[in-house]
Design a protein around this motif. Structure first.
Motif, PDB file in Angstrom:
ATOM      1  N   GLY A 117       4.728  -7.214   8.320  1.00 25.36           N
ATOM      2  CA  GLY A 117       4.412  -5.957   7.659  1.00 25.36           C
ATOM      3  C   GLY A 117       4.436  -6.042   6.150  1.00 25.36           C
ATOM      4  N   THR A 118       5.328  -6.899   5.625  1.00 26.87           N
ATOM      5  CA  THR A 118       5.477  -7.032   4.170  1.00 26.87           C
ATOM      6  C   THR A 118       5.694  -8.489   3.808  1.00 26.87           C
ATOM      7  OG1 THR A 118       6.479  -4.825   3.961  1.00 26.87           O
ATOM      8  CG2 THR A 118       6.873  -6.366   2.164  1.00 26.87           C
ATOM      9  N   VAL A 119       5.109  -8.917   2.702  1.00 27.59           N
ATOM     10  CA  VAL A 119       5.320 -10.272   2.181  1.00 27.59           C
ATOM     11  C   VAL A 119       5.797 -10.143   0.737  1.00 27.59           C
ATOM     12  CG1 VAL A 119       4.291 -12.517   1.687  1.00 27.59           C
ATOM     13  CG2 VAL A 119       3.548 -11.233   3.696  1.00 27.59           C
ATOM     14  N   LEU A 120       6.947 -10.781   0.446  1.00 29.31           N
ATOM     15  CA  LEU A 120       7.533 -10.775  -0.894  1.00 29.31           C
ATOM     16  C   LEU A 120       7.214 -12.100  -1.572  1.00 29.31           C
ATOM     17  CD1 LEU A 120      11.084  -9.370   0.011  1.00 29.31           C
ATOM     18  CD2 LEU A 120       9.020  -8.080  -0.587  1.00 29.31           C
ATOM     19  N   VAL A 121       6.696 -12.045  -2.797  1.00 28.54           N
ATOM     20  CA  VAL A 121       6.193 -13.246  -3.478  1.00 28.54           C
ATOM     21  C   VAL A 121       6.699 -13.290  -4.915  1.00 28.54           C
ATOM     22  CG1 VAL A 121       4.143 -14.600  -4.028  1.00 28.54           C
ATOM     23  CG2 VAL A 121       4.079 -13.004  -2.104  1.00 28.54           C
ATOM     24  N   PRO A 122       7.260 -14.432  -5.380  1.00 32.85           N
ATOM     25  CA  PRO A 122       7.625 -14.547  -6.790  1.00 32.85           C
ATOM     26  C   PRO A 122       6.390 -14.464  -7.687  1.00 32.85           C
ATOM     27  CG  PRO A 122       8.659 -16.294  -5.484  1.00 32.85           C
ATOM     28  CD  PRO A 122       7.629 -15.635  -4.618  1.00 32.85           C
TER      29      PRO A 122
ATOM     30  N   LYS B  91      -4.681  -9.729   2.273  1.00 32.84           N
ATOM     31  CA  LYS B  91      -5.386  -8.443   2.238  1.00 32.84           C
ATOM     32  C   LYS B  91      -6.822  -8.539   2.747  1.00 32.84           C
ATOM     33  CE  LYS B  91      -2.344  -5.581   0.350  1.00 32.84           C
ATOM     34  NZ  LYS B  91      -1.944  -4.276   0.952  1.00 32.84           N
ATOM     35  N   LEU B  92      -7.488  -9.683   2.516  1.00 31.08           N
ATOM     36  CA  LEU B  92      -8.860  -9.824   2.998  1.00 31.08           C
ATOM     37  C   LEU B  92      -8.921  -9.955   4.514  1.00 31.08           C
ATOM     38  CD1 LEU B  92     -10.344 -12.172   0.251  1.00 31.08           C
ATOM     39  CD2 LEU B  92     -10.867  -9.753   0.619  1.00 31.08           C
ATOM     40  N   ALA B  93      -7.818 -10.411   5.119  1.00 30.36           N
ATOM     41  CA  ALA B  93      -7.772 -10.536   6.577  1.00 30.36           C
ATOM     42  C   ALA B  93      -7.047  -9.362   7.232  1.00 30.36           C
ATOM     43  CB  ALA B  93      -7.079 -11.847   6.965  1.00 30.36           C
ATOM     44  N   ARG B  94      -5.962  -8.884   6.584  1.00 38.60           N
ATOM     45  CA  ARG B  94      -5.141  -7.812   7.148  1.00 38.60           C
ATOM     46  C   ARG B  94      -4.760  -6.834   6.036  1.00 38.60           C
ATOM     47  NH1 ARG B  94      -1.450  -9.287  10.888  1.00 38.60           N
ATOM     48  NH2 ARG B  94      -0.684  -7.158  10.644  1.00 38.60           N
ATOM     49  N   PRO B  95      -5.653  -5.937   5.669  1.00 36.80           N
ATOM     50  CA  PRO B  95      -5.397  -5.076   4.504  1.00 36.80           C
ATOM     51  C   PRO B  95      -4.193  -4.159   4.646  1.00 36.80           C
ATOM     52  CG  PRO B  95      -7.447  -4.467   5.636  1.00 36.80           C
ATOM     53  CD  PRO B  95      -7.002  -5.752   6.229  1.00 36.80           C
ATOM     54  N   GLU B  96      -3.703  -3.943   5.866  1.00 36.18           N
ATOM     55  CA  GLU B  96      -2.553  -3.052   6.056  1.00 36.18           C
ATOM     56  C   GLU B  96      -1.219  -3.696   5.707  1.00 36.18           C
ATOM     57  OE1 GLU B  96      -2.975  -5.211  10.001  1.00 36.18           O
ATOM     58  OE2 GLU B  96      -4.272  -4.472   8.393  1.00 36.18           O
ATOM     59  N   VAL B  97      -1.173  -5.027   5.602  1.00 35.12           N
ATOM     60  CA  VAL B  97       0.063  -5.721   5.244  1.00 35.12           C
ATOM     61  C   VAL B  97       0.377  -5.458   3.772  1.00 35.12           C
ATOM     62  CG1 VAL B  97       1.237  -7.956   5.084  1.00 35.12           C
ATOM     63  CG2 VAL B  97      -0.334  -7.500   6.979  1.00 35.12           C
ATOM     64  N   ARG B  98       1.637  -5.159   3.471  1.00 35.56           N
ATOM     65  CA  ARG B  98       2.047  -4.888   2.099  1.00 35.56           C
ATOM     66  C   ARG B  98       2.417  -6.200   1.404  1.00 35.56           C
ATOM     67  NH1 ARG B  98       3.861   0.314   1.450  1.00 35.56           N
ATOM     68  NH2 ARG B  98       3.645  -0.119  -0.790  1.00 35.56           N
TER      69      ARG B  98
ATOM     70  N   ARG C   3      -4.412  -6.827  -9.362  1.00 39.26           N
ATOM     71  CA  ARG C   3      -4.891  -5.431  -9.409  1.00 39.26           C
ATOM     72  C   ARG C   3      -5.600  -5.044  -8.116  1.00 39.26           C
ATOM     73  NH1 ARG C   3      -8.212  -4.414 -14.802  1.00 39.26           N
ATOM     74  NH2 ARG C   3      -8.175  -2.302 -13.960  1.00 39.26           N
ATOM     75  N   ALA C   4      -6.288  -5.998  -7.504  1.00 36.77           N
ATOM     76  CA  ALA C   4      -7.053  -5.699  -6.299  1.00 36.77           C
ATOM     77  C   ALA C   4      -6.194  -5.684  -5.037  1.00 36.77           C
ATOM     78  CB  ALA C   4      -8.187  -6.720  -6.137  1.00 36.77           C
ATOM     79  N   PHE C   5      -5.178  -6.557  -4.985  1.00 39.62           N
ATOM     80  CA  PHE C   5      -4.524  -6.816  -3.702  1.00 39.62           C
ATOM     81  C   PHE C   5      -3.018  -6.581  -3.641  1.00 39.62           C
ATOM     82  CE2 PHE C   5      -8.105 -10.056  -3.725  1.00 39.62           C
ATOM     83  CZ  PHE C   5      -8.944  -9.313  -2.900  1.00 39.62           C
ATOM     84  N   VAL C   6      -2.339  -6.460  -4.769  1.00 38.47           N
ATOM     85  CA  VAL C   6      -0.872  -6.352  -4.740  1.00 38.47           C
ATOM     86  C   VAL C   6      -0.454  -4.884  -4.762  1.00 38.47           C
ATOM     87  CG1 VAL C   6       1.261  -6.871  -6.016  1.00 38.47           C
ATOM     88  CG2 VAL C   6      -0.538  -8.611  -5.781  1.00 38.47           C
ATOM     89  N   ASP C   7       0.501  -4.541  -3.885  1.00 37.38           N
ATOM     90  CA  ASP C   7       0.920  -3.149  -3.742  1.00 37.38           C
ATOM     91  C   ASP C   7       1.929  -2.713  -4.800  1.00 37.38           C
ATOM     92  OD1 ASP C   7      -0.363  -2.226  -1.095  1.00 37.38           O
ATOM     93  OD2 ASP C   7       0.503  -4.154  -0.567  1.00 37.38           O
ATOM     94  N   ASP C   8       2.846  -3.616  -5.162  1.00 34.62           N
ATOM     95  CA  ASP C   8       3.877  -3.249  -6.132  1.00 34.62           C
ATOM     96  C   ASP C   8       4.560  -4.520  -6.632  1.00 34.62           C
ATOM     97  OD1 ASP C   8       5.448  -1.641  -7.708  1.00 34.62           O
ATOM     98  OD2 ASP C   8       6.689  -0.859  -6.082  1.00 34.62           O
ATOM     99  N   ILE C   9       5.302  -4.394  -7.735  1.00 32.97           N
ATOM    100  CA  ILE C   9       6.091  -5.499  -8.269  1.00 32.97           C
ATOM    101  C   ILE C   9       7.484  -4.975  -8.594  1.00 32.97           C
ATOM    102  CG2 ILE C   9       6.347  -7.191 -10.135  1.00 32.97           C
ATOM    103  CD1 ILE C   9       3.308  -7.303 -10.331  1.00 32.97           C
ATOM    104  N   VAL C  10       8.490  -5.705  -8.123  1.00 35.22           N
ATOM    105  CA  VAL C  10       9.906  -5.335  -8.294  1.00 35.22           C
ATOM    106  C   VAL C  10      10.548  -6.336  -9.239  1.00 35.22           C
ATOM    107  CG1 VAL C  10      12.116  -5.115  -7.083  1.00 35.22           C
ATOM    108  CG2 VAL C  10      10.012  -4.293  -6.002  1.00 35.22           C
ATOM    109  N   ALA C  11      11.458  -5.872 -10.096  1.00 34.39           N
ATOM    110  CA  ALA C  11      12.182  -6.755 -11.011  1.00 34.39           C
ATOM    111  C   ALA C  11      13.649  -6.847 -10.615  1.00 34.39           C
ATOM    112  CB  ALA C  11      12.066  -6.247 -12.450  1.00 34.39           C
TER     113      ALA C  11
END
Length: 333
Positions: A181-186, A201-208, A259-267
């Motif tokens: 459901g969600t992938v966290l990336v540095p 997102k190009l394969a599964r746009p619902e994944v965050r 800008r096209a594919f990332v839902d949010d960024i956390v610090a």
């Protein structure tokens, strides 16, 4: 193997699923297909898995992009040699890929780079050129060397072939955990999250897809929020323990993907990063450098900022940590 649907909308001037599949073919037998490791004692309704790119031959994900780039060069360009600039992990990746492909490599690194990363780069046969701490200074020196000697630049993140190589991680995650459901990336220069987010997102746009970076180097979060590239001061960025994330500004191509594919960024804070490193080593048996531990830090300390997904993957981007730092982290209670 996951069947990718190429009918999904792909953005002009950015990578698509075909680019990622081409990178996967080039990387067969070179980059390790890293496993998904379940977090021990995880919550049943909010399970966490780690994608340990620290297990790659060079200790970090960067091998994927560097090899995809250099292996795509023409024979003439390979004869010219390549030049790269990096604080460490990209340096090792370029040196490793160049050695494997019989290409001369020159790497520009900061004077304060991790000794582990400096030594590993030199041991792989690359010529190392040292400059000051700023990422902009490294970039300028690499450009000068390319112009003077005719080397082909291998950027650390602002390149579509680099981004496609890193995107192979996202394709593997979707194959191994289809219900993620969600992938966290540095986030550093943006090549890693740009590639992974495009693949997903190009394969599964619902994944965050959520990026994570240190508070001291949170230029990507500022850029995403403002809609324009924001640059942080070199002296501030240099203070984060996450040496692999000390980039002052995102690359232009990665920013378009973000800008096209990332839902949010956390610090995350410095203390949170070090505690995440400690728990990964002691409880998960994974050695992560600070840059690789930021995603687990977000999971541990910023749950309210993350989606409440049943299945989450945290990408551990690298494990090239200084022995003294690791010893200090493990001795902290």
């Amino acid at each position: 193997m996951l069947v990718l649907t190429f009918g999904a909308q792909e953005h002009e001037n950015m990578i698509g699923l075909r680019d990622i599949e081409a990178a996967r073919r080039r990387l067969q037998g070179v980059a390790l297909r890293t496993p998904l490791v379940p977090c021990p004692r995880g919550e049943q309704d909010r399970a966490l898995y780690f994608k340990p790119e620290s297990l790659q031959p060079t200790g970090a994900f960067k091998l994927r992009g560097a090899y995809n780039k250099i292996s795509s060069l023409s024979p003439e360009d390979r004869r010219r040699g390549v030049v790269a600039h990096s604080s460490g992990n990209h340096a090792q990746a370029v040196a490793y890929a160049a050695l494997a492909l019989g290409v001369k490599a020159t790497i520009v690194m900061p004077l304060g780079a991790s000794r582990v990363k400096l030594d590993a780069t030199a041991e792989l046969g690359a010529e190392v050129v040292l400059v000051g701490p700023g990422s902009a200074e490294r970039s300028r020196k690499a450009e000068e060397l390319a112009e003077e000697f005719g080397y082909v630049p291998v950027p650390p993140y602002d390149d579509e072939l680099l981004i496609a190589g890193q995107g192979t991680i996202g394709a593997e995650i979707l194959e191994d955990l289809p219900d993620v459901g969600t992938v966290l990336v540095p986030v550093s220069g943006g090549g890693l999250i740009g590639g992974i987010s495009a693949a997903i997102k190009l394969a599964r746009p619902e994944v965050r897809v959520i990026g994570v970076e240190p508070e001291l180097a949170a230029d990507a979060r500022a850029s995403l929020e403002s809609g324009r590239l924001v640059e942080f001061p070199a002296d501030q960025v240099a203070r984060t323990v996450a040496d692999g994330l000390r980039v002052q500004k995102l690359g232009e191509a990665p920013f378009e993907h973000i800008r096209a594919f990332v839902d949010d960024i956390v610090a995350v804070t410095e203390e949170e990063i070090l505690e995440a490193m400690r728990r990964l080593a002691l409880h998960v048996r994974l050695v992560a450098e600070p840059s690789g531990a930021v995603t687990f830090a977000a999971h541990l300390f910023h749950r309210e900022e993350l989606p409440t997904s049943r299945l989450t993957v945290a990408v551990i981007s690298g494990g090239n940590v200084e022995p003294d730092l690791l010893a200090d982290v493990l001795s902290t209670r």
